[in-house]
Design an enzyme around this catalytic site. Structure first.
Site, mmCIF file in Angstrom:
data_model
loop_
_atom_site.group_PDB
_atom_site.id
_atom_site.type_symbol
_atom_site.label_atom_id
_atom_site.label_comp_id
_atom_site.label_asym_id
_atom_site.label_seq_id
_atom_site.Cartn_x
_atom_site.Cartn_y
_atom_site.Cartn_z
ATOM 1 C CG ASP A 110 -1.930 -1.066 1.294
ATOM 2 O OD1 ASP A 110 -3.068 -0.819 0.880
ATOM 3 O OD2 ASP A 110 -1.590 -2.174 1.754
ATOM 4 C CB THR A 178 -5.459 -3.950 1.735
ATOM 5 O OG1 THR A 178 -5.176 -2.784 0.967
ATOM 6 C CG2 THR A 178 -4.261 -4.251 2.624
#
Length: 358
Positions: A110, A178
């Site tokens: 990320d 995610t």
């Protein structure tokens, strides 16, 4: 006695005239130099360094250029996402809880993807507001340059279009899905960039890092992706979040019948691609995308833009358009479709709106 006359020799006359001309030249050349300098400052030479070829004037943004940079940014972010996952050094940690109480994960993928995407977009378009899911560490700024090159595919399909820079907001999702990323469910993972003008999504880029597939589209411009040839409105396949599948399933079966198929999936980008003609081995197909809870705008802006460009719709569950200004979140859930009667779908699912704020 007559007064004596003063005579100048021819040589003296010549010297006198040259001195006079010198004084006049000095005075007049200063005037001309001043005028020339004024002209040069007020009218830059065409093609000079003040106006790079192919760039919009100060205070304006060329959407075709912004599309090209957005495609590049999504791909570069995807490189980081893939590298971290394949190296299996995710450094995953909880960054908080969703409204439903689930732990939200944050990984090195990320953060590194966000860093590359943010600094590329900011260096290319410094006057544009950029909203990103992850915070950018300004002490670790990356110097990135863009050479103003535009892929041939974009040149062929998109015409230049300038808009005021202050009307533009760019939404970055450096790693969509995610949770699935940490579970090594790679097919759901995307990187996304969306460009909104006056709150309306006009450019969408959805990139799948593990297959290098990129879908992009510009409203009133063009796209490299298209709708499928047909959709089932009677008993549609409905794609929903893996964590909220049960909430949708009960109402969907009551509305469309027991033959309705519910597809649980991760990632908003993946779910939008499921509505389109995407030649991807691990890409499922659906007729409608429904989300019944709060969702962040960087999750859905790119998909919204792609659908709008292709004639589709993404609205709240009550049919309201989603504005990409103001707060980061969308409170009203969403329903997305293409080549279907979107209004009729909303009318068939009135009960879903009741769960969207919980």
């Amino acid at each position: 006695m007559a007064p004596m006359g003063i005579r100048l020799s021819p040589l003296g006359m010549a010297v006198f005239c040259l001195l006079g001309l010198g004084v006049l030249y000095h005075l007049y050349s200063g005037f001309l130099a001043g005028r020339f300098a004024f002209f040069m400052l007020s009218e830059p030479a065409a093609g000079g360094p003040e106006s790079p070829r192919g760039s919009a004037p100060a205070g304006a943004v060329d959407l075709r250029e912004l599309l090209a940079v957005s495609v590049l940014a999504a791909a570069r972010g995807g490189e980081e996402v893939k590298r971290v996952r394949e190296g299996n050094v995710l450094n995953a940690k909880a960054k908080g809880k969703t409204r439903e109480g689930a732990e939200e994960q944050l990984t090195s993928g990320d953060l590194l993807s966000n860093r590359r995407m943010f600094y590329l977009l900011r260096s290319a378009f410094p006057a544009v507001q950029i909203n990103s899911e992850e915070r950018v560490d300004t002490t670790d700024e990356e110097t990135v340059s863009w050479d103003h090159s535009i892929p041939e595919e974009i040149k062929q399909k998109i015409q230049p279009k300038e808009v005021p820079a202050e009307s533009v907001t760019v939404w970055i999702d450096p790693l969509d899905a995610t949770q699935e990323y940490t579970e090594d469910l790679r097919q759901y993972v995307t990187t996304m960039v969306c460009v909104a003008v006056n709150g309306k999504p006009v450019i969408g880029v959805i990139h799948k890092p593990f297959s290098a597939y990129t879908a992009w589209a510009m409203v009133d411009g063009g796209s490299n992706v298209k709708p499928r040839s047909s959709y089932n409105e009677k008993t549609p396949k409905i794609i929903v979040s893996r964590s909220h599948a049960g909430k949708v399933e009960q109402v969907a079966r009551q509305t469309f019948g027991n033959k309705t198929v519910i597809i649980p999936a991760g990632g908003a980008g993946y779910k939008v691609l499921a509505l389109l003609d995407v030649a991807e081995k691990n890409q499922e197909e659906a007729d409608v995308y429904i989300h019944v809870t709060y969702i962040k705008k960087w999750d859905i802006c790119a998909g919204n833009a792609v659908l709008r460009a292709l004639g589709g719709h993404m609205t709240t569950l009550t049919g309201e358009e989603i504005s990409y200004t103001g707060s980061d979140g969308n409170e009203g859930g969403l329903i997305a479709s293409i080549n279907m009667n979107h209004k009729a779908l909303i009318e068939k699912l009135p009960n879903l709106e009741k769960t969207s704020h919980k």
